[in-house]
Scaffold this active site. Structure first.
Site, PDB file in Angstrom:
ATOM      1  N   VAL A  91     -14.984  36.013  -2.818  1.00 23.62           N
ATOM      2  CA  VAL A  91     -14.184  34.879  -2.334  1.00 23.62           C
ATOM      3  C   VAL A  91     -14.501  34.574  -0.862  1.00 23.62           C
ATOM      4  O   VAL A  91     -14.672  33.412  -0.479  1.00 23.62           O
ATOM      5  CB  VAL A  91     -12.670  35.149  -2.509  1.00 23.62           C
ATOM      6  CG1 VAL A  91     -11.840  34.021  -1.917  1.00 23.62           C
ATOM      7  CG2 VAL A  91     -12.326  35.332  -3.978  1.00 23.62           C
ATOM      8  N   GLY A 103     -16.750  39.569   0.499  1.00 26.25           N
ATOM      9  CA  GLY A 103     -16.998  39.700  -0.938  1.00 26.25           C
ATOM     10  C   GLY A 103     -17.134  38.332  -1.587  1.00 26.25           C
ATOM     11  O   GLY A 103     -17.509  37.342  -0.939  1.00 26.25           O
ATOM     12  N   ARG A 163      -6.973  23.879 -10.870  1.00 21.97           N
ATOM     13  CA  ARG A 163      -7.124  24.321 -12.270  1.00 21.97           C
ATOM     14  C   ARG A 163      -6.267  23.458 -13.206  1.00 21.97           C
ATOM     15  O   ARG A 163      -6.673  23.163 -14.327  1.00 21.97           O
ATOM     16  CB  ARG A 163      -6.732  25.804 -12.377  1.00 21.97           C
ATOM     17  CG  ARG A 163      -7.785  26.699 -11.729  1.00 21.97           C
ATOM     18  CD  ARG A 163      -7.404  28.163 -11.746  1.00 21.97           C
ATOM     19  NE  ARG A 163      -8.530  28.985 -11.314  1.00 21.97           N
ATOM     20  CZ  ARG A 163      -8.424  30.216 -10.838  1.00 21.97           C
ATOM     21  NH1 ARG A 163      -7.243  30.792 -10.737  1.00 21.97           N
ATOM     22  NH2 ARG A 163      -9.504  30.887 -10.482  1.00 21.97           N
ATOM     23  N   ASP A 166      -4.436  26.683  -7.924  1.00 20.41           N
ATOM     24  CA  ASP A 166      -3.756  26.481  -9.212  1.00 20.41           C
ATOM     25  C   ASP A 166      -3.682  24.991  -9.559  1.00 20.41           C
ATOM     26  O   ASP A 166      -3.797  24.612 -10.722  1.00 20.41           O
ATOM     27  CB  ASP A 166      -2.350  27.105  -9.168  1.00 20.41           C
ATOM     28  CG  ASP A 166      -2.401  28.584  -8.833  1.00 20.41           C
ATOM     29  OD1 ASP A 166      -3.425  29.220  -9.150  1.00 20.41           O
ATOM     30  OD2 ASP A 166      -1.436  29.110  -8.235  1.00 20.41           O
ATOM     31  N   ASN A 211      -3.820  46.766  -1.603  1.00 20.65           N
ATOM     32  CA  ASN A 211      -4.010  45.588  -0.748  1.00 20.65           C
ATOM     33  C   ASN A 211      -2.979  45.459   0.378  1.00 20.65           C
ATOM     34  O   ASN A 211      -3.295  44.913   1.440  1.00 20.65           O
ATOM     35  CB  ASN A 211      -4.054  44.319  -1.603  1.00 20.65           C
ATOM     36  CG  ASN A 211      -5.376  44.202  -2.363  1.00 20.65           C
ATOM     37  OD1 ASN A 211      -6.259  45.043  -2.191  1.00 20.65           O
ATOM     38  ND2 ASN A 211      -5.518  43.188  -3.179  1.00 20.65           N
ATOM     39  N   ARG A 231      -1.964  40.349 -10.937  1.00 25.70           N
ATOM     40  CA  ARG A 231      -2.174  40.336  -9.486  1.00 25.70           C
ATOM     41  C   ARG A 231      -1.236  41.336  -8.805  1.00 25.70           C
ATOM     42  O   ARG A 231      -1.592  41.951  -7.809  1.00 25.70           O
ATOM     43  CB  ARG A 231      -1.917  38.926  -8.938  1.00 25.70           C
ATOM     44  CG  ARG A 231      -2.908  37.876  -9.429  1.00 25.70           C
ATOM     45  CD  ARG A 231      -2.524  36.488  -8.939  1.00 25.70           C
ATOM     46  NE  ARG A 231      -3.463  35.450  -9.315  1.00 25.70           N
ATOM     47  CZ  ARG A 231      -3.381  34.740 -10.450  1.00 25.70           C
ATOM     48  NH1 ARG A 231      -2.394  34.961 -11.304  1.00 25.70           N
ATOM     49  NH2 ARG A 231      -4.266  33.800 -10.718  1.00 25.70           N
ATOM     50  N   HIS A 244       2.284  32.450  -7.177  1.00 26.32           N
ATOM     51  CA  HIS A 244       0.882  32.491  -7.624  1.00 26.32           C
ATOM     52  C   HIS A 244       0.708  33.680  -8.570  1.00 26.32           C
ATOM     53  O   HIS A 244       0.158  34.710  -8.207  1.00 26.32           O
ATOM     54  CB  HIS A 244      -0.031  32.602  -6.394  1.00 26.32           C
ATOM     55  CG  HIS A 244      -1.484  32.675  -6.720  1.00 26.32           C
ATOM     56  ND1 HIS A 244      -2.155  31.676  -7.391  1.00 26.32           N
ATOM     57  CD2 HIS A 244      -2.409  33.639  -6.488  1.00 26.32           C
ATOM     58  CE1 HIS A 244      -3.417  32.017  -7.536  1.00 26.32           C
ATOM     59  NE2 HIS A 244      -3.595  33.211  -7.006  1.00 26.32           N
ATOM     60  N   SER A 288      -5.678  37.365  -0.236  1.00 23.98           N
ATOM     61  CA  SER A 288      -5.612  38.613  -1.008  1.00 23.98           C
ATOM     62  C   SER A 288      -4.345  38.647  -1.852  1.00 23.98           C
ATOM     63  O   SER A 288      -3.280  38.199  -1.429  1.00 23.98           O
ATOM     64  CB  SER A 288      -5.608  39.819  -0.052  1.00 23.98           C
ATOM     65  OG  SER A 288      -6.662  39.707   0.875  1.00 23.98           O
TER      66      SER A 288
HETATM   67  N1  LIG Z   1      -5.022  33.638  -3.658  1.00 26.27           N
HETATM   68  C1  LIG Z   1      -5.911  33.288  -4.574  1.00 26.27           C
HETATM   69  O1  LIG Z   1      -5.841  32.198  -5.147  1.00 26.27           O
HETATM   70  C2  LIG Z   1      -7.034  34.227  -4.923  1.00 26.27           C
HETATM   71  C3  LIG Z   1      -8.104  33.816  -5.725  1.00 26.27           C
HETATM   72  C4  LIG Z   1      -9.132  34.716  -6.003  1.00 26.27           C
HETATM   73  C5  LIG Z   1      -9.077  36.009  -5.490  1.00 26.27           C
HETATM   74  N2  LIG Z   1      -8.020  36.388  -4.738  1.00 26.27           N
HETATM   75  C6  LIG Z   1      -7.920  37.735  -4.159  1.00 26.27           C
HETATM   76  O2  LIG Z   1      -8.822  37.820  -3.061  1.00 26.27           O
HETATM   77  C7  LIG Z   1      -9.183  39.176  -2.851  1.00 26.27           C
HETATM   78  C8  LIG Z   1     -10.689  39.293  -2.744  1.00 26.27           C
HETATM   79  O3  LIG Z   1     -11.305  39.008  -3.978  1.00 26.27           O
HETATM   80  P1  LIG Z   1     -12.901  39.114  -4.130  1.00 26.27           P
HETATM   81  O4  LIG Z   1     -13.213  38.703  -5.510  1.00 26.27           O
HETATM   82  O5  LIG Z   1     -13.560  38.450  -2.974  1.00 26.27           O
HETATM   83  O6  LIG Z   1     -13.118  40.703  -3.994  1.00 26.27           O
HETATM   84  P2  LIG Z   1     -14.441  41.460  -3.525  1.00 26.27           P
HETATM   85  O7  LIG Z   1     -14.297  42.887  -3.941  1.00 26.27           O
HETATM   86  O8  LIG Z   1     -15.651  40.714  -3.964  1.00 26.27           O
HETATM   87  O9  LIG Z   1     -14.373  41.370  -1.928  1.00 26.27           O
HETATM   88  C9  LIG Z   1     -13.408  42.004  -1.173  1.00 26.27           C
HETATM   89  C10 LIG Z   1     -14.081  42.486   0.107  1.00 26.27           C
HETATM   90  O10 LIG Z   1     -13.072  43.034   0.971  1.00 26.27           O
HETATM   91  C11 LIG Z   1     -13.700  44.070   1.702  1.00 26.27           C
HETATM   92  N3  LIG Z   1     -12.687  44.931   2.314  1.00 26.27           N
HETATM   93  C12 LIG Z   1     -11.890  45.868   1.717  1.00 26.27           C
HETATM   94  N4  LIG Z   1     -11.101  46.451   2.637  1.00 26.27           N
HETATM   95  C13 LIG Z   1     -11.376  45.871   3.822  1.00 26.27           C
HETATM   96  C14 LIG Z   1     -10.875  46.043   5.144  1.00 26.27           C
HETATM   97  N5  LIG Z   1      -9.924  46.914   5.417  1.00 26.27           N
HETATM   98  N6  LIG Z   1     -11.394  45.291   6.119  1.00 26.27           N
HETATM   99  C15 LIG Z   1     -12.368  44.374   5.860  1.00 26.27           C
HETATM  100  N7  LIG Z   1     -12.884  44.175   4.625  1.00 26.27           N
HETATM  101  C16 LIG Z   1     -12.389  44.912   3.629  1.00 26.27           C
HETATM  102  C17 LIG Z   1     -14.553  44.778   0.660  1.00 26.27           C
HETATM  103  O11 LIG Z   1     -15.562  45.595   1.264  1.00 26.27           O
HETATM  104  C18 LIG Z   1     -15.124  43.606  -0.117  1.00 26.27           C
HETATM  105  O12 LIG Z   1     -16.381  43.192   0.361  1.00 26.27           O
HETATM  106  C19 LIG Z   1      -8.567  39.944  -4.025  1.00 26.27           C
HETATM  107  O13 LIG Z   1      -7.348  40.549  -3.639  1.00 26.27           O
HETATM  108  C20 LIG Z   1      -8.319  38.871  -5.061  1.00 26.27           C
HETATM  109  O14 LIG Z   1      -7.308  39.229  -5.970  1.00 26.27           O
HETATM  110  C21 LIG Z   1      -7.013  35.526  -4.448  1.00 26.27           C
END
Ligand SMILES: NC(=O)c1ccc[n+]([C@@H]2O[C@H](COP(=O)([O-])OP(=O)(O)OC[C@H]3O[C@@H](n4cnc5c(N)ncnc54)[C@H](O)[C@@H]3O)[C@@H](O)[C@H]2O)c1
Length: 308
Positions: free
Chosen positions: A11, A9, A151, A148, A95, A88, A175, A119
């Site tokens: 990220v 996706g 930012r 963070d 998740n 979050r 976080h 995630s």
């Molecule tokens: N830690 C951080 O600093 C930080 C920063 C930004 C986002 N995030 C987190 O990262 C995660 C992803 O965000 P995103 O914007 O890329 O979301 P997104 O929806 O664009 O992408 C997530 C992807 O995961 C895939 N997916 C779901 N279940 C799956 C599985 N069982 N196996 C394989 N793939 C699977 C989906 O099909 C999707 O393509 C979120 O939980 C978000 O909150 C964390």
């Protein structure tokens, strides 16, 4: 150097792109559960290779973990992101199941791998991987503090009217919108404390803007951000892959450091070929210690929702 990124996706794809552009990995495997999605992202990214001048081979697979075998580093970005107004922590229900399943599949095919958890709720997801994957604790790293801190530096540079390259600063703690601990006391502009240039009131604004950095973007974008998260993950991957011994705040399992045990929370660590090679203990003042304690209470509350 083989890197797997689960979740193609926003990220995950951004992270794969930054890793490729930095040109230090031989192979990046993107894996997603959505049929054809990772294959499409990988093909699109590979078509930037001649334009951006990288040789990293990016391949995409639909849920086929055999293709991730023997990865040196695996990044978990799979799962749902938050929508405007969500915290979050609210993502845990969906998740946790995804992260547990994905990490167990990754370890089955790459028993010696290092895992970077992205995630959300990230500190709790990192804790979950510690409790369920069987990997050594130096091999599980939560990415939050690197983002963070980036930012924080952005907001500090804005307040100073200075270029970001002049600024240094770090965010530790959980976080989350309330749990982050931006270390304003230690932030510097070319080794001069930023508190020399910024009023207390403006500094409080910098702290608040940093803590809600993700929420601000989620409101603007309708989903959570991806460029800075992807860049932050790629920096951690590079530090490990190139054995850089660089210091980043990461979510790490503490065993007495900062007076805490059995919790994953943001603290400065040295990253090298073995993953977390050292946890750096800073001397916090009383206010920072209190902030850190409160932050840990928040993380533990979310950890308690896990069914371990
Ligand atoms: N830690 C951080 O600093 C930080 C920063 C930004 C986002 N995030 C987190 O990262 C995660 C992803 O965000 P995103 O914007 O890329 O979301 P997104 O929806 O664009 O992408 C997530 C992807 O995961 C895939 N997916 C779901 N279940 C799956 C599985 N069982 N196996 C394989 N793939 C699977 C989906 O099909 C999707 O393509 C979120 O939980 C978000 O909150 C964390």
């Amino acid at each position: 150097m083989k890197v797997t990124v689960v979740g193609a996706g926003a990220v995950g794809a951004s992270c794969a792109e930054y890793i490729a552009i930095k040109n230090f990995a031989s192979e990046v495997v993107l894996l997603d559960i959505k049929e054809g999605f990772a294959e499409g992202k990988a093909m699109d990214l590979m078509q930037t290779a001649s334009l951006n001048g990288f040789d990293t081979k990016i391949t995409g697979v639909t849920n086929d973990y055999s293709k991730t075998a023997d990865s040196d580093i695996c990044v978990i970005t799979s799962g749902i992101p938050r929508k405007p107004g969500m915290t979050r922590e609210e993502l845990i229900g969906i998740n946790a199941g995804i992260v547990k399943d994905v990490s167990s599949n990754l370890v089955k095919h790459s028993p010696k791998t290092i895992i970077i958890v992205v995630s959300n709720p990230m500190d709790t997801m990192a804790y979950l991987v510690h409790k369920t994957s069987g990997l050594d604790k130096n091999k599980i790293i939560g990415m939050g503090g690197a983002l963070d801190s980036a930012r924080f530096k952005y907001r500090l540079a804005e307040a100073l009217g200075a270029p970001i390259s002049d600024v240094d600063g770090m965010v530790i703690g959980g976080h989350s919108d309330t749990g982050m601990v931006p270390l304003t006391r230690l932030a510097t502009r070319n080794s001069v404390p930023v508190t020399k240039f910024i009023s207390e009131e403006r500094m409080n604004q910098v702290m608040e803007d940093t803590k809600v950095g993700g929420a601000t973007l989620t409101k603007l974008l309708g989903t959570s951000a991806w460029y800075a998260p992807g860049a932050a993950v790629s920096a951690l991957v590079q530090a490990i892959a190139c054995d850089q011994k660089k210091m980043f705040p990461c979510s790490v399992m503490l065993n007495g450091e900062y007076g805490m045990k059995d919790i994953c929370i943001g603290a400065p660590v040295i990253l090298g070929r073995n993953g977390i090679e050292k946890i750096v203990e800073l001397e916090l003042n009383d206010a920072e210690k209190a902030h850190m304690k409160e932050s840990a209470e928040g993380v533990r509350k979310t950890n308690d929702l896990l069914e371990l």
